[in-house]
Design an enzyme around this catalytic site. Structure first.
Site, PDB file in Angstrom:
ATOM      1  N   TYR A 101       6.853  -8.727   7.977  1.00 32.52           N
ATOM      2  CA  TYR A 101       6.535  -7.316   8.119  1.00 32.52           C
ATOM      3  C   TYR A 101       6.903  -6.813   9.517  1.00 32.52           C
ATOM      4  O   TYR A 101       6.806  -7.560  10.507  1.00 32.52           O
ATOM      5  CB  TYR A 101       5.033  -7.069   7.924  1.00 32.52           C
ATOM      6  N   ASP A 106      -5.984   1.877   8.414  1.00 35.16           N
ATOM      7  CA  ASP A 106      -4.610   2.352   8.516  1.00 35.16           C
ATOM      8  C   ASP A 106      -4.627   3.854   8.787  1.00 35.16           C
ATOM      9  O   ASP A 106      -5.678   4.417   9.111  1.00 35.16           O
ATOM     10  CB  ASP A 106      -3.789   1.989   7.267  1.00 35.16           C
ATOM     11  N   ARG A 150      -3.498  -4.705   7.525  1.00 33.41           N
ATOM     12  CA  ARG A 150      -4.477  -3.731   8.025  1.00 33.41           C
ATOM     13  C   ARG A 150      -5.643  -4.439   8.713  1.00 33.41           C
ATOM     14  O   ARG A 150      -6.111  -4.019   9.778  1.00 33.41           O
ATOM     15  CB  ARG A 150      -5.005  -2.871   6.881  1.00 33.41           C
ATOM     16  N   ASP A 160       0.836  -1.198   0.000  1.00 35.15           N
ATOM     17  CA  ASP A 160       0.000   0.000   0.000  1.00 35.15           C
ATOM     18  C   ASP A 160       0.872   1.250   0.000  1.00 35.15           C
ATOM     19  O   ASP A 160       2.027   1.209   0.438  1.00 35.15           O
ATOM     20  CB  ASP A 160      -0.905   0.010   1.233  1.00 35.15           C
TER      21      ASP A 160
END
Length: 271
Positions: A87, A101, A193, A59
């Site tokens: 991540y 987010d 998210r 994103d």
């Protein structure tokens, strides 16, 4: 296949010739506010290669590792996409946003001062393993032929089908309420998210993804990746004949090519 990294080794001209002839890949450390398509489009222009794709979307508000495949190497995109992702994420507890987010303003703000680290660890551990995940409305998934984010921007919410993903581990790196830092290893297609949102729901206080950085895809790590500014410097023509900057150096690692279906770049999950 040759994979370009930041370590000293091969010059840009040699790698570029390989990319045009047999296909090659490179590791990119995506900057904040770039879409994955922005990276592909800029590299297409910079490298003068039409067929370029990435092996897993990030994103715009996420940073970190993108594997970019050029030319014939696009046949290997599926193989890269199938590898486990890692991540580094920061969750903001005690608030939610419409996008899950930091893109939109906080809502439903609550006090989380009474939450203990044990409470957080207990809830987080429940999301390790095979889990069912509903994609957020602000995502590129299609329902009835329409992108969810297009519907969401019009104020329309539709039912989304849950999909199974695998979360190998979630390590809590630090708790400084209302922020929680974690390292996540997960399968392709996992929405970090949504994971943040669901953890907040289970804690009973709400949460959203404050920041996200992809640190690894399989064996490939972001600390060996090149930023776009570095790639611009490497491949911007340095002379009238249009050749790249030959004084710059980079490394190339060997990878056995696969013969999987070609995929083009498309916005979607951080997977």
């Amino acid at each position: 296949m040759t994979i370009l990294t930041r370590d000293a080794g091969v010059g840009p001209q040699e790698w570029l010739e390989q990319a045009h002839e047999a296909g090659a890949a490179l590791l990119v450390d995506k900057d904040l506010n770039w879409t994955s398509f922005d990276v592909v489009a800029r590299l297409r222009s910079l490298l003068r290669i039409k067929k370029i794709g990435h092996a897993g979307t990030l994103d715009p508000l996420a940073t970190g590792l993108l594997i970019i495949c050029c030319g014939k190497a696009t046949k290997s995109i599926d193989g890269f996409q199938a590898q486990e992702k890692e991540y580094l994420a920061t969750l903001r507890l005690g608030a939610t946003t419409a996008t899950f987010d930091a893109e939109m303003e906080e809502e439903n703000v609550r006090d989380v001062s009474t939450l203990s680290q044990h409470d957080i660890e207990t809830v987080v551990s429940g999301f390790v393993g095979d889990i069912e995940q509903i994609p957020p409305m602000y995502s590129a998934r299609k329902v009835g032929g329409k992108r969810l984010y297009d519907l969401a921007r019009k104020g329309t919410e539709v039912e989304r089908e849950a999909r199974q993903v695998h979360v190998a581990c979630i390590d809590i790196l630090g708790v400084e309420l209302p922020l929680v830092s974690v390292r996540i290893q997960c399968s392709k297609g996992t929405y970090i998210r949504s994971l943040a949102h669901d953890i907040g729901e289970r804690l009973g206080c709400g949460a959203y993804l404050k920041s996200l950085r992809r640190s690894a895809i399989g064996e490939y790590r972001v600390d060996t990746a090149l930023r776009m500014s570095e790639l611009e410097a490497l491949f911007r023509p340095s002379s009238s004949n249009g050749t790249p900057n030959a004084s710059a150096q980079m490394s190339a690692t060997a990878l056995d090519p696969t013969d999987e279906q070609v995929k083009t770049a498309a916005e979607g999950s951080n997977g």
